[in-house]
Write an enzyme that holds these catalytic residues in place. Structure first.
Site, PDB file in Angstrom:
ATOM      1  CD  GLU A 114      48.823  51.535  39.097  1.00 49.94           C
ATOM      2  OE1 GLU A 114      48.818  52.758  38.916  1.00 49.94           O
ATOM      3  OE2 GLU A 114      48.769  50.809  38.255  1.00 49.94           O
ATOM      4  CG  ASP A 116      48.822  47.600  38.804  1.00 46.08           C
ATOM      5  OD1 ASP A 116      47.818  48.513  39.143  1.00 46.08           O
ATOM      6  OD2 ASP A 116      49.686  48.011  37.956  1.00 46.08           O
ATOM      7  CD  GLU A 118      48.019  46.413  35.014  1.00 45.84           C
ATOM      8  OE1 GLU A 118      47.758  47.658  34.812  1.00 45.84           O
ATOM      9  OE2 GLU A 118      48.953  45.918  34.893  1.00 45.84           O
TER      10      GLU A 118
END
Length: 293
Positions: A114, A116, A118
């Site tokens: 992953e 990210d 965020e």
């Protein structure tokens, strides 16, 4: 007096530099090299369709007590430039995550990769935190190890749209804010770098257990709905089924990857003035699990 004057000039210069309102120009705008794509051409609704509205070129998603919402790219990719402009919800947003990220969790649950971007919701007296993160399968034992760097921003992300992007190549991952690089994560080994195909996602959801000051402040639905607005979708990369010769866009003026000297100077300014957490500098972390540190 001879010593005092140089010291005074040094502190004045330092104060002016640290008080600079905007980062130095990176001298190159990789986002301008990637065309905007229609949302429904590149993406589809993944969950919470009742909490999602598409209006001309912008997508609005919201979290309320009943649900959040999310979208997913129609194709998976093995490299590429992925960007979007986001405007965040003002006021009390503790516990709420607004995100834009690459993942292969659906293909490899519990053992996934992953990358990210965020936004960690906050209370009205504190700024939003932009968290960048990289997960790697690593040893394959299902142990998910975060590689977080967190930033505050040199602007208020609730007042207007700003462009957020990541460039993922076989050599590196670079995170951009308004075309300014804020973090570069190089490939130092196969075990510390995501290499399997991933989809691109966006979502808004309740992460009260950890999002704001490690869960100290929770989502408060007296302030619902919590709204995230997305537009200006940019996607250019090598889909999983593309030819081996396919190359993702470059994040710098050269095609060799990396960053130019001017981009590095801009990134260092951001890291020096706005980085608030780095996993490699956290004494509570087991750095035997993050050998790249």
């Amino acid at each position: 007096m001879a010593l005092f004057l140089p010291l005074l000039l040094f502190f004045v210069f330092t104060s002016l530099t640290n008080g600079q309102a905007n980062p130095p120009s990176p001298g190159y705008n990789p986002g301008s090299m990637v065309q905007t794509v229609p949302f429904d051409q590149a993406y589809k609704t993944l969950w919470g369709p009742q909490n999602q509205r598409f209006d001309h070129t912008s997508l609005t998603m919201w979290l309320d007590k009943s649900s959040g919402s999310g979208f997913k790219s129609r194709k998976s990719y093995k490299s590429g430039y992925f960007g979007t402009a986001i405007k965040l919800h003002p006021g009390y947003t503790a516990g709420v995550i607004t995100s834009f990220y690459l993942s292969n969790n659906e293909d490899h649950p519990g053992n996934h990769d992953e990358v990210d971007i965020e936004f960690l919701g906050t209370t009205p007296d504190k700024p939003y935190t932009l968290q960048t993160n990289v997960y790697i399968r690593g040893s394959g034992d299902g142990n998910i190890i975060g590689r977080e760097q967190q930033f505050h921003l040199w602007f208020d992300p609730t007042e207007d749209f700003h462009q957020y992007a990541m460039l993922w190549t076989r050599k590196e991952i670079i995170f951009f804010v308004d075309d300014v690089p804020i973090r570069r994560y190089p490939r130092k080994s196969d075990t510390t770098f995501p290499l399997r195909p991933m989809y691109m996602y966006g979502s808004i959801w309740d992460a009260s257990s950890w999002a704001t000051e490690k869960g100290r402040y929770k989502a408060n639905y007296e302030y619902q709905p919590f709204v995230g607005r997305y537009k200006n979708f940019k996607l250019k990369g090598c889909a999983t089924d593309s030819q081996p010769a396919c190359q993702p866009p470059s994040g710098s003026p050269t095609t060799m990857g990396g960053l130019s000297h001017q981009q590095v100077v801009a990134m260092q300014w951001v890291q020096r003035n706005y980085k608030v957490y780095d996993y490699c500098s956290d004494p509570s972390r087991d750095h035997g699990q993050t050998p790249e540190c």
